[in-house]
Design an enzyme around this catalytic site. Sequence first.
Site, PDB file in Angstrom:
ATOM      1  N   ARG A   1     -17.762  -1.518   6.433  1.00 48.88           N
ATOM      2  CA  ARG A   1     -18.893  -2.133   5.733  1.00 48.88           C
ATOM      3  C   ARG A   1     -19.468  -3.263   6.564  1.00 48.88           C
ATOM      4  O   ARG A   1     -20.627  -3.619   6.429  1.00 48.88           O
ATOM      5  CB  ARG A   1     -18.431  -2.482   4.312  1.00 48.88           C
TER       6      ARG A   1
ATOM      7  N   GLU B   1       0.844  -1.203   0.000  1.00 49.73           N
ATOM      8  CA  GLU B   1       0.000   0.000   0.000  1.00 49.73           C
ATOM      9  C   GLU B   1       0.877   1.251   0.000  1.00 49.73           C
ATOM     10  O   GLU B   1       1.797   1.374   0.792  1.00 49.73           O
ATOM     11  CB  GLU B   1      -0.907   0.015   1.238  1.00 49.73           C
TER      12      GLU B   1
ATOM     13  N   HIS C   1      -1.195  -5.686   1.729  1.00 51.15           N
ATOM     14  CA  HIS C   1      -2.348  -6.588   1.688  1.00 51.15           C
ATOM     15  C   HIS C   1      -1.963  -7.844   0.910  1.00 51.15           C
ATOM     16  O   HIS C   1      -1.334  -7.756  -0.150  1.00 51.15           O
ATOM     17  CB  HIS C   1      -3.543  -5.919   0.986  1.00 51.15           C
TER      18      HIS C   1
ATOM     19  N   CYS D   1      -7.618  -2.267   8.359  1.00 54.57           N
ATOM     20  CA  CYS D   1      -6.241  -2.226   7.838  1.00 54.57           C
ATOM     21  C   CYS D   1      -5.797  -0.789   7.580  1.00 54.57           C
ATOM     22  O   CYS D   1      -4.701  -0.383   7.991  1.00 54.57           O
ATOM     23  CB  CYS D   1      -6.123  -3.069   6.571  1.00 54.57           C
TER      24      CYS D   1
HETATM   25  N1  PCA Z   1      -8.169  -7.206   6.443  1.00 58.14           N
HETATM   26  C1  PCA Z   1      -9.097  -6.148   6.799  1.00 58.14           C
HETATM   27  C2  PCA Z   1      -8.930  -5.958   8.278  1.00 58.14           C
HETATM   28  C3  PCA Z   1      -8.147  -7.114   8.775  1.00 58.14           C
HETATM   29  C4  PCA Z   1      -7.653  -7.787   7.560  1.00 58.14           C
HETATM   30  O1  PCA Z   1      -6.884  -8.757   7.532  1.00 58.14           O
HETATM   31  C5  PCA Z   1      -8.873  -4.878   5.976  1.00 58.14           C
HETATM   32  O2  PCA Z   1      -8.408  -4.974   4.835  1.00 58.14           O
HETATM   33  O3  PCA Z   1      -9.174  -3.795   6.453  1.00 58.14           O
END
Ligand code: PCA
Length: 193
Positions: free
Chosen positions: A90, A80, A165, A143
């Site tokens: 959501r 990111e 991610h 996240c």
């Molecule tokens: N993904 C979520 C929160 C925890 C995770 O592993 C997100 O992308 O916000």
Amino acid sequence: MATILLTGFDAFGGAAANSSWDAVQLAARDWPESSALVTACLPVEFGRAGDILDDLIGRLRPDLVIATGVAAGRTKVTPERIAINLADARIPDNAGAEPRDEPIVAEGPDAYFTRLPVQDMVERMTAAGIPAALSLSAGTYVCNDTMYRMLHSLSSQTTLAGFIHVPDSAELPVASSAAALRLALESGLAALG
Ligand code: PCA
């Protein structure tokens, strides 16, 4: 010797596991002793995940921090670039909180850019045959909340910190995500010099 902090998240949204934590644990296995790698699993809770990460950073004083989470629907590992000052859930988090259209830090800047070498990370992953791409949005759930809080509290420090991610294991095997995280850590260490 450099100290690295690598985190994943707990399961959430009814899932039995979270591929980010599975990948973190696998990535940390047999990590070379030339740097100290500490791992932690964060709760999927607005605010609290960031507080726990803050506390870990305060205690460990790491040179490099990479937090990771799973991104449902994504098929590539995605470092990111940016965290935005917006919480908009959501689904409820694991403590039942469901913020809508709220700033994460009142009066905080709209966004923080990571200083991780995200371009180099993606190049290393792609060269290794792992699907990877830069991402311009960590979303508006836990996240992004955690990435924003971390970059906010580190804003006057030199610590290299950011967020990656990973896909769900249904889209990409955990072993591939783990290999990508190791390459990201190597890239971060190279940037530390
Ligand atoms: N993904 C979520 C929160 C925890 C995770 O592993 C997100 O992308 O916000």
